[in-house]
Design a protein around this motif. Structure first.
Motif, PDB file in Angstrom:
ATOM      1  N   PHE A  15      10.378  -3.242   3.010  1.00  0.00           N
ATOM      2  CA  PHE A  15      10.157  -2.714   4.345  1.00  0.00           C
ATOM      3  C   PHE A  15       8.716  -2.234   4.478  1.00  0.00           C
ATOM      4  N   VAL A  16       8.141  -2.397   5.666  1.00  0.00           N
ATOM      5  CA  VAL A  16       6.854  -1.777   5.959  1.00  0.00           C
ATOM      6  C   VAL A  16       7.138  -0.299   6.175  1.00  0.00           C
ATOM      7  N   SER A  17       6.337   0.578   5.583  1.00  0.00           N
ATOM      8  CA  SER A  17       6.562   2.008   5.772  1.00  0.00           C
ATOM      9  C   SER A  17       5.459   2.593   6.648  1.00  0.00           C
ATOM     10  N   GLY A  18       5.796   3.665   7.342  1.00  0.00           N
ATOM     11  CA  GLY A  18       4.830   4.344   8.184  1.00  0.00           C
ATOM     12  C   GLY A  18       4.697   3.769   9.583  1.00  0.00           C
ATOM     13  N   ILE A  19       5.527   2.781   9.936  1.00  0.00           N
ATOM     14  CA  ILE A  19       5.493   2.203  11.279  1.00  0.00           C
ATOM     15  C   ILE A  19       6.878   2.401  11.892  1.00  0.00           C
ATOM     16  N   ALA A  43      11.496  -8.820  -6.213  1.00  0.00           N
ATOM     17  CA  ALA A  43      10.675  -7.954  -5.375  1.00  0.00           C
ATOM     18  C   ALA A  43       9.231  -7.899  -5.867  1.00  0.00           C
ATOM     19  N   GLU A  44       9.046  -7.857  -7.172  1.00  0.00           N
ATOM     20  CA  GLU A  44       7.689  -7.822  -7.723  1.00  0.00           C
ATOM     21  C   GLU A  44       6.938  -9.119  -7.447  1.00  0.00           C
ATOM     22  N   ALA A  45       7.642 -10.248  -7.449  1.00  0.00           N
ATOM     23  CA  ALA A  45       7.010 -11.525  -7.105  1.00  0.00           C
ATOM     24  C   ALA A  45       6.581 -11.523  -5.637  1.00  0.00           C
ATOM     25  N   MET A  50       2.323 -10.988  -1.503  1.00  0.00           N
ATOM     26  CA  MET A  50       1.879 -10.272  -0.311  1.00  0.00           C
ATOM     27  C   MET A  50       0.652  -9.406  -0.568  1.00  0.00           C
ATOM     28  N   GLY A  51       0.200  -9.354  -1.820  1.00  0.00           N
ATOM     29  CA  GLY A  51      -0.968  -8.550  -2.173  1.00  0.00           C
ATOM     30  C   GLY A  51      -0.730  -7.052  -2.057  1.00  0.00           C
ATOM     31  N   LEU A  52       0.485  -6.605  -2.367  1.00  0.00           N
ATOM     32  CA  LEU A  52       0.836  -5.195  -2.209  1.00  0.00           C
ATOM     33  C   LEU A  52       0.437  -4.328  -3.391  1.00  0.00           C
ATOM     34  N   GLY A  53       0.112  -4.931  -4.508  1.00  0.00           N
ATOM     35  CA  GLY A  53      -0.231  -4.167  -5.700  1.00  0.00           C
ATOM     36  C   GLY A  53       0.999  -3.749  -6.479  1.00  0.00           C
ATOM     37  N   GLN A  54       0.792  -2.834  -7.386  1.00  0.00           N
ATOM     38  CA  GLN A  54       1.844  -2.340  -8.282  1.00  0.00           C
ATOM     39  C   GLN A  54       2.904  -1.559  -7.512  1.00  0.00           C
ATOM     40  N   ILE A  55       4.163  -1.796  -7.832  1.00  0.00           N
ATOM     41  CA  ILE A  55       5.269  -1.039  -7.252  1.00  0.00           C
ATOM     42  C   ILE A  55       5.606   0.110  -8.197  1.00  0.00           C
ATOM     43  N   GLU A  56       5.674   1.319  -7.657  1.00  0.00           N
ATOM     44  CA  GLU A  56       6.100   2.494  -8.422  1.00  0.00           C
ATOM     45  C   GLU A  56       7.600   2.677  -8.186  1.00  0.00           C
ATOM     46  N   TRP A  57       8.408   2.549  -9.257  1.00  0.00           N
ATOM     47  CA  TRP A  57       9.861   2.557  -9.150  1.00  0.00           C
ATOM     48  C   TRP A  57      10.447   3.933  -9.405  1.00  0.00           C
ATOM     49  N   GLU A  58      11.531   4.245  -8.682  1.00  0.00           N
ATOM     50  CA  GLU A  58      12.270   5.488  -8.860  1.00  0.00           C
ATOM     51  C   GLU A  58      13.761   5.187  -8.680  1.00  0.00           C
ATOM     52  N   SER A  59      14.552   5.565  -9.659  1.00  0.00           N
ATOM     53  CA  SER A  59      15.995   5.337  -9.581  1.00  0.00           C
ATOM     54  C   SER A  59      16.644   6.518  -8.864  1.00  0.00           C
ATOM     55  N   LEU A  60      17.367   6.238  -7.780  1.00  0.00           N
ATOM     56  CA  LEU A  60      18.042   7.305  -7.044  1.00  0.00           C
ATOM     57  C   LEU A  60      19.418   7.590  -7.619  1.00  0.00           C
ATOM     58  N   ASP A  61      20.145   6.533  -7.968  1.00  0.00           N
ATOM     59  CA  ASP A  61      21.465   6.654  -8.574  1.00  0.00           C
ATOM     60  C   ASP A  61      21.789   5.313  -9.223  1.00  0.00           C
ATOM     61  N   ILE A  66      14.431   2.734  -5.575  1.00  0.00           N
ATOM     62  CA  ILE A  66      13.396   2.674  -4.543  1.00  0.00           C
ATOM     63  C   ILE A  66      12.062   2.386  -5.218  1.00  0.00           C
ATOM     64  N   GLY A  67      11.299   1.491  -4.620  1.00  0.00           N
ATOM     65  CA  GLY A  67       9.950   1.206  -5.088  1.00  0.00           C
ATOM     66  C   GLY A  67       8.974   1.480  -3.958  1.00  0.00           C
ATOM     67  N   ARG A  68       7.783   1.953  -4.313  1.00  0.00           N
ATOM     68  CA  ARG A  68       6.806   2.279  -3.277  1.00  0.00           C
ATOM     69  C   ARG A  68       5.447   1.674  -3.605  1.00  0.00           C
ATOM     70  N   THR A  69       4.798   1.178  -2.557  1.00  0.00           N
ATOM     71  CA  THR A  69       3.389   0.804  -2.587  1.00  0.00           C
ATOM     72  C   THR A  69       2.761   1.594  -1.445  1.00  0.00           C
ATOM     73  N   PRO A  70       1.428   1.563  -1.281  1.00  0.00           N
ATOM     74  CA  PRO A  70       0.835   2.386  -0.223  1.00  0.00           C
ATOM     75  C   PRO A  70       1.421   2.169   1.186  1.00  0.00           C
ATOM     76  N   ASN A  71       1.802   0.953   1.550  1.00  0.00           N
ATOM     77  CA  ASN A  71       2.276   0.702   2.908  1.00  0.00           C
ATOM     78  C   ASN A  71       3.658   0.059   2.997  1.00  0.00           C
ATOM     79  N   HIS A  72       4.347  -0.020   1.875  1.00  0.00           N
ATOM     80  CA  HIS A  72       5.648  -0.675   1.860  1.00  0.00           C
ATOM     81  C   HIS A  72       6.626   0.090   0.975  1.00  0.00           C
TER      82      HIS A  72
END
Length: 91
Positions: A15-19, A43-45, A50-61, A66-72
Motif C-alpha cells: 500500500f502507498v502510505s501517507g495518502i 513483496a521484496e521482489a 518499484m525502487g522502494l528500497g529495504q523493507i523494515e519488517w515487524e511481526s504483529l502476531d 507489517i513491512g515499512r519503507t519511507p512511502n509504502h
C-alpha cells in the motif's frame, strides 16, 4: 482432496502510505503462498522492482507481518484454508 483445519496460506499486499485517498493495494498476491517466507520474498521482489528500497519488517502476531519503507506499507497476512473438498463448498 481434504484440508487440515489449521492449514494456512499467506498473501502479500503493498500500500502507498501517507495518502488519504489510496484505498487498495498497489500490488497484491494473485495466489496464496504456503509460507510467510515465500510471501515476504514476493513483496521484496516487488519493492525492488518499484525502487522502494529495504523493507523494515515487524511481526504483529502469528497471522500478520507489517513491512515499512519511507512511502509504502507492506502487509503479509495468513488466512486459514478451506476445510473439506471444493465440492462441499457448493451450495
Amino acid at each position: 482432496m481434504t484440508r487440515e483445519a489449521n492449514e494456512r496460506g499467506w498473501a502479500a499486499r503493498i500500500f502507498v502510505s501517507g495518502i488519504a485517498d489510496v484505498i487498495g493495494p498497489t500490488r497484491g498476491s494473485l495466489r496464496l503462498h504456503w509460507t510467510q517466507q515465500a510471501a515476504r520474498e514476493e513483496a521484496e521482489a516487488w519493492a525492488s522492482e518499484m525502487g522502494l528500497g529495504q523493507i523494515e519488517w515487524e511481526s504483529l502476531d502469528e497471522q500478520t507481518v507489517i513491512g515499512r519503507t519511507p512511502n509504502h506499507t507492506v502487509v503479509l497476512r495468513s488466512i486459514l484454508l478451506p476445510v473439506g473438498s471444493p465440492d462441499e463448498d457448493i451450495q
